[in-house]
Design a protein around this motif. Structure first.
Motif, PDB file in Angstrom:
ATOM      1  N   PHE A  65      21.062 -32.762  26.086  1.00  0.00           N
ATOM      2  CA  PHE A  65      20.134 -31.717  26.527  1.00  0.00           C
ATOM      3  C   PHE A  65      18.746 -31.952  25.936  1.00  0.00           C
ATOM      4  N   LEU A  66      17.733 -31.965  26.793  1.00  0.00           N
ATOM      5  CA  LEU A  66      16.315 -32.150  26.448  1.00  0.00           C
ATOM      6  C   LEU A  66      15.974 -33.556  25.967  1.00  0.00           C
ATOM      7  N   GLU A  67      16.948 -34.463  25.983  1.00  0.00           N
ATOM      8  CA  GLU A  67      16.709 -35.803  25.441  1.00  0.00           C
ATOM      9  C   GLU A  67      16.352 -36.806  26.540  1.00  0.00           C
ATOM     10  N   PRO A  68      15.202 -37.476  26.427  1.00  0.00           N
ATOM     11  CA  PRO A  68      14.893 -38.581  27.340  1.00  0.00           C
ATOM     12  C   PRO A  68      15.744 -39.818  27.044  1.00  0.00           C
ATOM     13  N   GLU A  69      15.676 -40.778  27.947  1.00  0.00           N
ATOM     14  CA  GLU A  69      16.478 -42.006  27.820  1.00  0.00           C
ATOM     15  C   GLU A  69      16.358 -42.645  26.443  1.00  0.00           C
ATOM     16  N   PHE A  70      15.140 -42.672  25.898  1.00  0.00           N
ATOM     17  CA  PHE A  70      14.944 -43.485  24.688  1.00  0.00           C
ATOM     18  C   PHE A  70      15.787 -43.012  23.505  1.00  0.00           C
ATOM     19  N   THR A  71      16.223 -41.744  23.552  1.00  0.00           N
ATOM     20  CA  THR A  71      16.965 -41.211  22.400  1.00  0.00           C
ATOM     21  C   THR A  71      18.301 -41.905  22.182  1.00  0.00           C
ATOM     22  N   THR A  72      18.883 -42.460  23.243  1.00  0.00           N
ATOM     23  CA  THR A  72      20.156 -43.184  23.073  1.00  0.00           C
ATOM     24  C   THR A  72      20.042 -44.639  23.538  1.00  0.00           C
ATOM     25  N   SER A  73      18.809 -45.141  23.596  1.00  0.00           N
ATOM     26  CA  SER A  73      18.646 -46.478  24.174  1.00  0.00           C
ATOM     27  C   SER A  73      19.149 -47.603  23.278  1.00  0.00           C
ATOM     28  N   TRP A  74      19.378 -47.329  21.992  1.00  0.00           N
ATOM     29  CA  TRP A  74      19.822 -48.428  21.110  1.00  0.00           C
ATOM     30  C   TRP A  74      21.164 -48.992  21.558  1.00  0.00           C
ATOM     31  N   TYR A  75      21.975 -48.185  22.249  1.00  0.00           N
ATOM     32  CA  TYR A  75      23.271 -48.687  22.712  1.00  0.00           C
ATOM     33  C   TYR A  75      23.104 -49.821  23.733  1.00  0.00           C
ATOM     34  N   GLY A  76      21.993 -49.837  24.473  1.00  0.00           N
ATOM     35  CA  GLY A  76      21.808 -50.865  25.493  1.00  0.00           C
ATOM     36  C   GLY A  76      21.802 -52.265  24.913  1.00  0.00           C
ATOM     37  N   PRO A  77      20.794 -52.597  24.103  1.00  0.00           N
ATOM     38  CA  PRO A  77      20.737 -53.960  23.564  1.00  0.00           C
ATOM     39  C   PRO A  77      21.899 -54.283  22.626  1.00  0.00           C
ATOM     40  N   THR A  78      22.366 -53.289  21.882  1.00  0.00           N
ATOM     41  CA  THR A  78      23.456 -53.581  20.941  1.00  0.00           C
ATOM     42  C   THR A  78      24.753 -53.877  21.686  1.00  0.00           C
ATOM     43  N   LEU A  79      25.171 -53.004  22.578  1.00  0.00           N
ATOM     44  CA  LEU A  79      26.452 -53.242  23.264  1.00  0.00           C
ATOM     45  C   LEU A  79      26.371 -54.466  24.170  1.00  0.00           C
ATOM     46  N   ALA A  80      25.231 -54.686  24.812  1.00  0.00           N
ATOM     47  CA  ALA A  80      25.091 -55.885  25.655  1.00  0.00           C
ATOM     48  C   ALA A  80      25.244 -57.157  24.816  1.00  0.00           C
ATOM     49  N   SER A  81      24.750 -57.113  23.586  1.00  0.00           N
ATOM     50  CA  SER A  81      24.818 -58.306  22.731  1.00  0.00           C
ATOM     51  C   SER A  81      26.238 -58.627  22.281  1.00  0.00           C
TER      52      SER A  81
END
Ligand code: 9J3
Length: 262
Positions: A65-81
């Protein structure tokens, strides 16, 4: 080495290696623009560059709630790696409750596998969902709606209803002991109680952690999330050792519950 699964990728893991913010795969990223007629908003795709090892499982991640994408974006590069194709999402509306977030997650993984520019890298039969807070509620609702998902990871989940006894998707709830926004006694605890009779359910409760701890990299969240996705999206039993027998608490978590064996 013996191949445990046709989908298993990457070197044999160690307890140390899976805590790192970057895993063994080089990653590229691409913005995804909003498109009318699509059930989800814009986002970012993160994907391993290596195309020599077959297809990857795919994961969609949505914030709270109220959170833009960037608030959980660390999962993108980490999980992809670690060897997954990941899309991090901007919610359709930052005020969406869990229900619409569940539909956005399901639409996003479907799009990744069937329409996205990286669809050739994705195995359409190995999809997973994650989300923070109301996005964690949406993660549980998505797992309830689509039992074909291979894994779900709700992060500090928040939802009005606490009964997820119909969820058969392997689900790892990650809660925080000092969460006053989605207190575990009202949310994560009863969610897990409703799940735990089913196979392959887990519950990590972080220590000295608040509602937003899972919005940034931590070694412990990385270890458990990577292990869960590897075990259930890639059927990679090399990661079972990090889940069963359930590791004893340390300075970073108060409890880890799981129905062994996994
Ligand atoms: O997504 C969230 O962070 C849920 C927080 C919350 O308490 O919402 C109440 C409206």
């Amino acid at each position: 080495a013996l191949q445990v699964s046709a989908f298993a990728k990457g070197p044999d893991p160690t307890d140390q290696s899976i805590r790192a913010q970057k895993g063994p795969f080089a990653v590229q990223q691409q913005s995804v623009a909003a498109q009318s007629g699509r059930a989800f908003n814009r986002g970012t795709v993160y994907y391993p560059t290596d195309t020599s090892q077959g297809t990857y499982g795919a994961v969609a991640v949505i914030p709270g709630f109220l959170e833009p994408e960037f608030t959980t974006s660390w999962y993108g590069p980490t999980l992809a790696s670690y060897g997954f194709v990941v899309i991090t999402l901007e919610p359709n509306s930052i005020t969406d409750f869990p229900e619409p977030r569940s539909n956005q997650l399901l639409a996003a993984v479907d799009w990744l596998a069937n329409e996205s520019p990286v669809k050739d890298r994705v195995d359409p039969n190995r999809l997973a969902v994650m989300g923070h807070s109301m996005g964690g509620g949406g993660t549980l609702l998505a797992a309830s709606k689509n039992p074909a998902l291979k894994a779900a990871i709700p992060l500090a989940p928040w939802n009005m209803s606490s009964n997820f006894s119909d969820v058969t998707v392997p689900t790892l709830i990650i809660g925080a002991d000092n969460d006053v926004i989605a207190p575990t006694f009202m949310h994560a605890d009863p969610f897990y109680e409703s799940l735990k009779g089913n196979q392959n359910q887990g519950y990590l409760k972080l220590k000295g952690a608040d509602h937003f701890t899972t919005n940034g990299y931590t070694a412990t969240v990385t270890k458990f999330a990577v292990s869960w996705l590897k075990r259930f999206v890639d059927d990679d039993t090399r990661y079972s050792q990090f889940l069963c027998p359930a590791p004893s608490p340390d300075a970073s978590f108060v409890s880890f519950k799981v129905g062994c064996p996994v």
